[in-house]
Scaffold this motif. Structure first.
Motif, PDB file in Angstrom:
ATOM      1  N   TRP A   3       7.374  14.024 -21.816  1.00 36.76           N
ATOM      2  CA  TRP A   3       6.281  14.491 -22.661  1.00 36.76           C
ATOM      3  C   TRP A   3       6.656  15.669 -23.547  1.00 36.76           C
ATOM      4  N   GLY A  22      -4.095   6.838  -5.643  1.00 32.18           N
ATOM      5  CA  GLY A  22      -2.919   7.138  -6.457  1.00 32.18           C
ATOM      6  C   GLY A  22      -3.315   7.870  -7.733  1.00 32.18           C
ATOM      7  N   TRP A  70      -6.725   2.336  -2.462  1.00 29.71           N
ATOM      8  CA  TRP A  70      -5.400   2.968  -2.489  1.00 29.71           C
ATOM      9  C   TRP A  70      -4.932   3.237  -3.917  1.00 29.71           C
ATOM     10  N   LEU A 108       1.828   1.762  -3.467  1.00 31.58           N
ATOM     11  CA  LEU A 108       0.688   2.173  -4.293  1.00 31.58           C
ATOM     12  C   LEU A 108       0.410   3.661  -4.129  1.00 31.58           C
ATOM     13  N   PHE A 109       0.699   4.219  -2.952  1.00 31.36           N
ATOM     14  CA  PHE A 109       0.429   5.643  -2.734  1.00 31.36           C
ATOM     15  C   PHE A 109       1.650   6.503  -3.043  1.00 31.36           C
ATOM     16  N   ALA A 117      -3.088  16.897  -8.905  1.00 35.09           N
ATOM     17  CA  ALA A 117      -1.818  17.498  -9.307  1.00 35.09           C
ATOM     18  C   ALA A 117      -2.011  18.342 -10.566  1.00 35.09           C
ATOM     19  N   ILE A 119       5.443  16.260 -11.424  1.00 33.93           N
ATOM     20  CA  ILE A 119       4.808  16.941 -12.559  1.00 33.93           C
ATOM     21  C   ILE A 119       4.436  18.376 -12.195  1.00 33.93           C
ATOM     22  N   LEU A 178      -2.412   6.695 -13.977  1.00 33.40           N
ATOM     23  CA  LEU A 178      -1.687   7.944 -13.749  1.00 33.40           C
ATOM     24  C   LEU A 178      -1.741   8.891 -14.954  1.00 33.40           C
ATOM     25  N   CYS A 184      -4.316  11.402  -7.090  1.00 36.90           N
ATOM     26  CA  CYS A 184      -3.165  12.299  -6.894  1.00 36.90           C
ATOM     27  C   CYS A 184      -2.864  13.031  -8.200  1.00 36.90           C
ATOM     28  N   MET A 185      -2.925  12.286  -9.309  1.00 34.71           N
ATOM     29  CA  MET A 185      -2.616  12.905 -10.597  1.00 34.71           C
ATOM     30  C   MET A 185      -3.709  13.884 -11.005  1.00 34.71           C
ATOM     31  N   PRO A 204       2.725   6.957  -7.082  1.00 36.41           N
ATOM     32  CA  PRO A 204       1.940   7.982  -7.774  1.00 36.41           C
ATOM     33  C   PRO A 204       2.139   9.376  -7.189  1.00 36.41           C
ATOM     34  N   LEU A 205       2.256   9.477  -5.864  1.00 40.06           N
ATOM     35  CA  LEU A 205       2.453  10.797  -5.249  1.00 40.06           C
ATOM     36  C   LEU A 205       3.749  11.426  -5.756  1.00 40.06           C
ATOM     37  N   PHE A 206       4.790  10.593  -5.882  1.00 38.50           N
ATOM     38  CA  PHE A 206       6.066  11.105  -6.374  1.00 38.50           C
ATOM     39  C   PHE A 206       5.904  11.663  -7.792  1.00 38.50           C
ATOM     40  N   ILE A 207       5.247  10.885  -8.665  1.00 36.48           N
ATOM     41  CA  ILE A 207       5.078  11.351 -10.048  1.00 36.48           C
ATOM     42  C   ILE A 207       4.229  12.624 -10.067  1.00 36.48           C
ATOM     43  N   ALA A 208       3.185  12.657  -9.217  1.00 36.31           N
ATOM     44  CA  ALA A 208       2.298  13.827  -9.188  1.00 36.31           C
ATOM     45  C   ALA A 208       3.065  15.083  -8.771  1.00 36.31           C
ATOM     46  N   LEU A 220       0.828  -1.205   0.000  1.00 38.03           N
ATOM     47  CA  LEU A 220       0.000   0.000   0.000  1.00 38.03           C
ATOM     48  C   LEU A 220       0.862   1.254   0.000  1.00 38.03           C
ATOM     49  N   PHE A 225      -0.815   0.674 -14.303  1.00 36.63           N
ATOM     50  CA  PHE A 225      -0.337   1.826 -13.533  1.00 36.63           C
ATOM     51  C   PHE A 225      -0.241   3.062 -14.431  1.00 36.63           C
TER      52      PHE A 225
END
Lengths: 112, 601, 190
Positions: free
Chosen positions: B305, C20, C16, A89-90, C27, A100, B215, C23-24, A93-97, A86, B211
């Motif tokens: 990108w 994720g 979860w 999983l969080f 963001a 960006i 995202l 979040c995007m 994505p938080l890192f990529i968000a 978990l 994934f």
């Protein structure tokens, strides 16, 4: 296939139920966390009104709100007590968000 | 190595009892049936996109041609791109995910069967809504990436862009829901002993793609919501007169659009990573490295990108960073190519049709990858942007890479799905016609592009030296169309009278070959216990002694009700508030009906 | 509970993964808000309108709803029916107060001449906080549905994962607000 264990990938076996039933924090802890969240919010608003702090307002706010964010996620969402799956999983994505957001404001010239 | 027959447990003897009739397909929550629905829908849209391409090629066959007027041509290239990427290739890929992932991991279904049905219906309704624009005043004309401010109400009057926004919002939501479902399925429902580092490559790539979908689609969703508000309520997100920046659309679009390229191609990589070992009779060379390079491609895909935006003028620093990251992606991609070649090296290769397509992918994708590295260099890219050179590159990757991989998978798993082989003689004709056709079509585009022929322009004058290239491309497109017709004939004929296939017709190593062809409703009579990476080759499956009780989920009509509510809501945005409210009511009612429905009978 | 490889229930893992994905979503909204900050061509501007004391109160209300949410989950897990009912309802009510505060704020802004299409501030502000408000509203409906289940005695410790999943969603919406409160309101002057 001994290398599989060395690679540190979780076993495919069924994890016993108790692995999931780790003790969550007590109600008392939850109330303490709420108090801390309240105090941090009050601090944030105070900082906003202190003109002397204006030059360092943004870093202070990021620090304070980041702490609040982390507290809620770690304790109220139990991520501190849950397994790596978990967390990945969080946090992935938080890192990529976050990357960006940072990349876009940098591209628009707010960082450099 | 144990013999295949000895290693294959006698699974799937239980009667395959599906209810018949259209209603049973509408209410199905079975992953295999949903997979077939995805596959058939994707194939239909592949034909639609193919017809659109053929019309454009006919228009471009000669200079100054007047077969199509410019507005129609704009609609065709816009819809061709959208249809092929989002309505054909992705759904065919999703068909493979649905059918194969539970079988490959030894599960009876996905984690959330009804959500799976919802994903399909959202995709189908979104796709139909988008295509219905042809009937209501014309399709969108601004290209699949719909650059602002071509898409504002001023420059795109009519409802074409609204159909783009609403149709893709529905289909995109369906993709996110499906991807969430597959993440949980792959992480949680593997058979005992099937650790992540024993999971078949196709399932691994499904995980990576899932994934990427969860995202990459949200930024696109936000971008089209901004656009919707700009068009309907006068907000200023992409409106330069109000201070808005059209370039922001390009950022948000390509933050989605570049990962989308890998969303489309990684399933094909997964497929040939299954096909090549089987037809070389060797385990995949360097399995962990192939897995990690797939994960790395998925991750890096989010950091590149702006290489689609070099001509915007982001500045030397930004261009250099994105150029560097883009070139970096060539490394894991190259690693995969070398590992496929190393798998074949010294193997007992059988060139059945599936293998031909797989090798075809390696060759064609390498060409597309090389031109891709050329685009990664900003100075070169500035010369190539918006020319046919880019069209050549992207078709080598998407047709030469993805489509050949998907065809390979179709020949490989058709016996599993139907219990019959696709005809090999027709299959080989299909392969060679495709191979010749696409090279004739797309190779000359490199030269046309380097000589300066612009994309997305409905015609060109005589005397610029483009005639020969374009005529060759059109002839090639005709041959490709012929190849597709051969394939369709093969499909229909083999479904009726193809040679019968047993449980493991190719001697594959993975779990789907351990159950009957086609598999029973419940997939496996016993949950397999896995002990190795290639369970059917290396003494890897053990059967428990005791018989299991099997509970399969009931059919449900709530997924299609919720999706119909969402469609009504989307259509209501074009019709009026009462229809929107009706859609919301149907959706909310559907969700409550869903929540209180008993899952097992 | 069904067997899973990771020991995590399917529903919880689904939530979860969804978080994720969310979040995007946020963001993208936050990045847009930040890139368009200070680029409005006409007023009213953020510093003319944002009411920090007012929004601090509703922010505090939403933070406290996270406390009542964990207490609700803890009550459900212990089989404390009365606690479950009280805390679920309290969480929903706090959520309603937050959304109500947002409605008051929006209509005040509109009254001051900040229509949706007025300038870049209005476009980005209304969509970013609007997306968040819509998430809170969905959460309120979800919590009220769970509250109805507890009133009928159909939400015992065996189905606590339902409350846990709703709670994860609720807390996530709360942490998004922690970020938005800082980015939109407290950083408005700098």
């Amino acid at each position: 296939m001994t290398s599989e264990k060395a690679l540190g990938i979780e076993s495919g076996g069924v994890v016993a139920a108790h692995a999931h039933e780790e003790p969550h924090a007590s109600n008392r802890t939850y109330v303490v966390i709420a108090l801390v969240l309240g105090v941090l919010t009050a601090l944030e608003v105070m900082v906003f009104y202190v003109e002397a702090l204006a030059p360092v307002l943004v870093p202070i706010l990021i620090l304070l709100s980041g702490t609040k964010f982390a507290l809620v996620v770690a304790f109220y969402m139990h991520l501190k007590f849950d397994g790596n799956v978990l967390r990945g999983l969080f946090l992935g994505p938080l890192f990529i968000a976050v990357a960006i957001i940072v990349a876009l404001i940098a591209l628009y010239g707010y960082l450099l | 190595m144990a013999t295949i027959e000895a290693a294959v447990p006698d699974q799937g003897r239980g009667a395959s009892t599906y209810a018949g009739g259209v209603w049973s397909w509408i209410t199905t929550v079975d992953h295999k049936r949903i997979g077939i629905l995805y596959f058939v829908s994707g194939l239909v849209f592949f034909l639609v996109g193919g017809v659109e391409a053929m019309l454009m090629r006919l228009q471009l066959a000669a200079p100054g041609n007047t077969l199509l007027d410019p507005a129609t041509y704009n609609q065709l290239f816009t819809m061709h791109g959208l249809t092929m990427i989002l309505l054909a290739v992705m759904p065919i890929g999703a068909g493979f995910f649905n059918y194969l992932v539970p079988l490959q991991i030894g599960a009876r279904d996905v984690a959330f069967p009804r959500l799976n049905a919802l994903s399909y219906w959202l995709f189908l309704f979104g796709a139909l809504l988008l295509n219905s624009s042809f009937l209501f005043g014309g399709a969108p004309q601004a290209g699949w990436f719909a650059y602002a401010n071509l898409t504002s109400s001023q420059y795109s009057p009519g409802h074409g862009m609204d159909f783009y926004i609403l149709g893709l919002a529905l289909a995109g939501t369906g993709s996110i829901v499906a991807a969430l479902n597959f993440i949980v399925t792959i992480l949680n429902l593997r058979a005992p002993g099937l650790s992540l580092m024993r999971v078949p490559l196709f399932t691994w790539m499904t995980l990576v793609v899932s994934f990427q979908i969860i995202l990459a689609f949200p930024p696109f969703t936000i971008a089209i919501v901004f656009l919707l508000f700009d068009r309907m309520f006068g907000t200023l997100f992409f409106e330069p007169l109000g201070g808005g920046d059209p370039i922001l659309w390009q950022h948000l679009f390509w933050i989605f659009g570049h990962p989308e390229v890998y969303i489309v191609v990684l399933p094909a990589f997964g497929i040939i990573s299954e096909v090549i070992p089987t037809f070389s009779r060797k385990p995949l060379f360097g399995y962990p490295v192939v897995v990690y390079s797939g994960v790395l491609i998925g991750f890096l895909g989010f950091g590149v990108w702006a290489h689609h935006m070099f001509s915007v003028g982001l500045g030397p620093l930004a261009n250099s960073v994105f150029a560097g990251l883009t070139m970096l992606i060539a490394i894991p991609t190259g690693v995969k190519i070398f590992h496929w070649i190393a798998t074949m090296w010294g193997g007992a290769i059988r060139f059945r049709t599936a293998m031909l397509f797989a090798v075809g992918l390696i060759v064609m994708f390498t060409i597309g990858g090389l031109t891709g590295v050329m685009h990664a260099s900003p100075p070169a890219d500035l010369q190539q942007t918006d020319t046919y050179f880019v069209v050549a590159h992207l078709h080598y990757v998407l047709f030469g890479g993805t489509m050949l991989g998907l065809f390979s998978g179709m020949y490989y798993w058709f016996p599993k799905v139907t219990g019959r082989f696709l005809d090999e003689r027709l299959g080989k004709a299909h392969f060679w016609l495709t191979f010749i056709g696409i090279n004739l079509t797309f190779f000359p585009m490199h030269f046309a592009g380097l000589h300066g022929m612009p994309r997305r322009t409905y015609t060109y004058p005589a005397g610029l030296g483009f005639e020969g290239y374009n005529l060759t491309s059109t002839v090639g497109a005709g041959i490709t169309l012929l190849a597709v017709l051969v394939f369709l004939y093969n499909l229909v004929r083999s479904l009726r009278s193809g040679e019968r296939a047993g449980a493991s017709p190719w001697g594959g190593a993975t779990l789907e070959w351990s159950t009957s062809s086609p598999p029973p409703v419940h997939n496996f009579d016993w949950t397999p216990q896995v002990r190795s990476r290639d369970p059917l080759w290396h003494d890897g499956v053990e059967l428990p002694a005791a018989e299991e009780e099997i509970h399969m989920p009931n059919p449900s009509y709530w997924p299609v009700v919720v999706a119909a509510g969402a469609l009504t809501l989307a259509a209501g945005a074009l019709i009026g508030l009462p229809v929107v409210l009706l859609g919301v009511a149907v959706m909310v009612g559907g969700i409550y009906g869903w929540a209180f429905e008993p899952i097992h009978g | 509970m069904e067997r899973t490889n990771t020991g995590v229930p399917n529903e919880k893992m689904l939530m979860w993964a969804f978080i994720g994905s969310e979040c995007m979503l946020f963001a993208s909204l936050i990045a847009t808000y930040l890139t368009y900050r200070g680029r409005s061509l006409v007023g009213p501007y953020p510093e003319d309108l944002l009411n920090i004391p007012f929004i601090t109160v509703t922010t505090f209300v939403l933070l406290m709803s996270s406390l009542t949410m964990v207490l609700a989950l803890s009550a459900v897990q212990r089989g404390d029916a009365r606690g479950s009912r009280v805390f679920l309802l309290l969480t929903a009510v706090l959520g309603i107060i937050f959304v109500g505060g947002q409605a008051i704020e929006f209509s005040h802004f509109a009254g001051e001449g900040l229509g949706l299409s007025r300038n870049l501030f209005s476009s980005t502000f209304f969509l970013t906080t609007g997306f968040h408000g819509a998430h809170v509203t969905v959460g309120v409906i979800w919590l009220l549905s769970l509250w109805v289940l507890t009133m009928r005695g159909r939400l015992g410790p065996e189905s606590s994962v339902k409350v846990e999943v709703a709670g994860l969603y609720w807390h996530f919406v709360d942490v998004v607000w922690i970020v938005l409160f800082t980015v939109i309101y407290l950083m408005s002057g700098s």
